[in-house]
Motif scaffolding. Structure first.
Motif, PDB file in Angstrom:
ATOM      1  N   HIS A  73      12.933  23.541  16.065  1.00  0.00           N
ATOM      2  CA  HIS A  73      14.090  24.162  15.439  1.00  0.00           C
ATOM      3  C   HIS A  73      13.783  25.549  14.878  1.00  0.00           C
ATOM      4  CE1 HIS A  73      17.548  24.051  12.339  1.00  0.00           C
ATOM      5  NE2 HIS A  73      17.945  24.588  13.460  1.00  0.00           N
ATOM      6  N   HIS A  75      14.893  29.350  16.708  1.00  0.00           N
ATOM      7  CA  HIS A  75      15.377  30.440  15.846  1.00  0.00           C
ATOM      8  C   HIS A  75      14.355  31.537  15.561  1.00  0.00           C
ATOM      9  CE1 HIS A  75      19.216  28.559  15.115  1.00  0.00           C
ATOM     10  NE2 HIS A  75      18.664  27.456  14.638  1.00  0.00           N
ATOM     11  N   HIS A 122      20.375  24.108  21.500  1.00  0.00           N
ATOM     12  CA  HIS A 122      20.595  24.373  20.080  1.00  0.00           C
ATOM     13  C   HIS A 122      21.189  25.767  19.856  1.00  0.00           C
ATOM     14  CE1 HIS A 122      20.279  23.558  15.862  1.00  0.00           C
ATOM     15  NE2 HIS A 122      19.765  24.760  15.681  1.00  0.00           N
ATOM     16  N   HIS A 150      24.791  26.777  17.960  1.00  0.00           N
ATOM     17  CA  HIS A 150      25.077  27.809  16.954  1.00  0.00           C
ATOM     18  C   HIS A 150      26.118  28.808  17.463  1.00  0.00           C
ATOM     19  CE1 HIS A 150      22.350  27.362  13.477  1.00  0.00           C
ATOM     20  NE2 HIS A 150      21.658  26.596  14.309  1.00  0.00           N
ATOM     21  N   HIS A 199      22.081  27.149   6.651  1.00  0.00           N
ATOM     22  CA  HIS A 199      21.398  27.406   7.920  1.00  0.00           C
ATOM     23  C   HIS A 199      22.334  28.000   8.970  1.00  0.00           C
ATOM     24  CE1 HIS A 199      18.891  27.133  11.391  1.00  0.00           C
ATOM     25  NE2 HIS A 199      19.744  26.313  11.980  1.00  0.00           N
TER      26      HIS A 199
HETATM   27 ZN   LIG Z   1      19.688  25.722  13.945  1.00  0.00          ZN
END
Ligand SMILES: [Zn+2]
Ligand SMILES: [Zn+2]
Length: 314
Positions: free
Chosen positions: A82, A87, A119, A123, A256
């Motif tokens: 993650h 990110h 992921h 987002h 987040h």
């Molecule tokens: Zn995330």
């Protein structure tokens, strides 16, 4: 909404995707492999583990192997898959990158490349039909339904930065080898070595996977359902202390989603965020660098703006 989320994502992620891809959509199918695997893991945790303890008790070496594997693999998802791969919230060296890929594969949550690609789409398109674990399709869908009964489109154009690493590529191309070796074979060998082969299968593989799966799944279900929205009242992601405990700190999910490049999710000292503490510790011992933090003033300003946006003056 979709376009706003898209633009904001690019701005925050420093990624330049020139044109959105044509959306191919997901397909409803029963993914028998996942159904059987997750079913077997669940039965092992809920039925076999209690029966084993009742019959044989549990030894210290079984507890240690289970605990080490549980902590290492659940943190490999939150710190590694993650916050590092998806990110890029900090930089690290090839040794840590290998450790994160090794224990990440042991969770059977796909390769770091595939996980990150999905992921980033989550987002980019949160709360829309393109979101692979869209909470608008229900708690169960966002928790595990999306894995069991749907085939998600994957487009690796949004993870070109990760493809530069040969190790990430290797883990992706030989994912099954990595997952079986790190997730099953090694715990079983350690179990056999300590004289508890069956115990290793039940605790370090079955029970551990059950907990790691659900801990990760709660980020998409619980953290998009329960809690407060201090930073962005218009997204389903929420902040909740219980969510944070269930997910190694990922429960401060409203923060987040607003600041996805921040290596922290819980920003107060009393927020439960072991993933943040690990990254901070790695920096202190020289194993991580360039930790990205949202400036304090920007956090405060965003909070105030979020509050203002909910005010209605008659
Ligand atoms: Zn995330
Ligand atoms: Zn989310």
């Amino acid at each position: 909404m979709g376009m706003t989320a898209y633009l904001r994502y690019n701005e925050l992620m420093d990624l330049s995707i020139a044109t959105p891809q044509v959306f191919q959509g997901r397909k409803k199918i029963v993914r028998w492999g996942s159904v059987i695997f997750i079913g077997a893991v669940t039965m092992t945790a809920l039925v076999a583990a209690p029966l084993y303890i009742y019959q044989f008790g549990v030894s210290r070496s079984e507890i240690i192997l289970f605990a080490v594997y549980f902590i290492a693999t659940s943190l490999a998802i939150t710190v590694g898959y993650h916050r590092y791969f998806a990110h890029s919230t900090f930089k690290t060296n090839p040794v840590i990158r290998f450790v994160l890929l090794f224990f990440g594969a042991a969770t059977f949550e796909q390769s770091a490349l595939k996980w990150s690609s999905l992921h980033r789409v989550h987002h980019q398109y949160t709360d829309t039909e393109r979101d692979p674990y869209n909470i608008k399709d229900g708690f169960f869908y966002a928790h595990v339904g999306w894995i069991l009964f749907w085939k998600q489109p994957v487009n690796y154009d949004n993870v070109k930065d990760l493809l530069k690493s040969r190790l990430i590529k290797h883990q992706h191309e030989h994912y099954q080898f990595w997952a079986l070796t790190s997730g099953i074979l090694i715990p079983l060998l350690l179990g056999a070595w300590t004289g508890h082969l069956l115990g290793a299968l039940i605790f370090a593989v079955g029970l551990r996977l059950f907990l790691v799966f659900n801990s990760a799944f709660f980020i998409n279900s619980f953290a998009h359902t329960f809690g407060s929205r201090p930073y962005d009242p218009f997204v389903s992601a929420r902040d909740h202390w219980l969510g944070a405990i269930l997910t190694n700190g990922e429960g401060y999910h409203n923060y987040h989603h607003r600041f996805p490049n921040d290596y922290r999710n819980g920003i107060q000292w009393y927020h439960w965020d072991p993933s943040k503490w690990i990254i901070w510790t790695l920096e202190k011992i020289g194993m991580a660098r360039d930790l990205r933090r949202t400036p304090r003033e920007q956090i405060i300003k965003t909070r105030q703006e979020a509050e203002m946006s909910l005010m209605t003056i008659e």
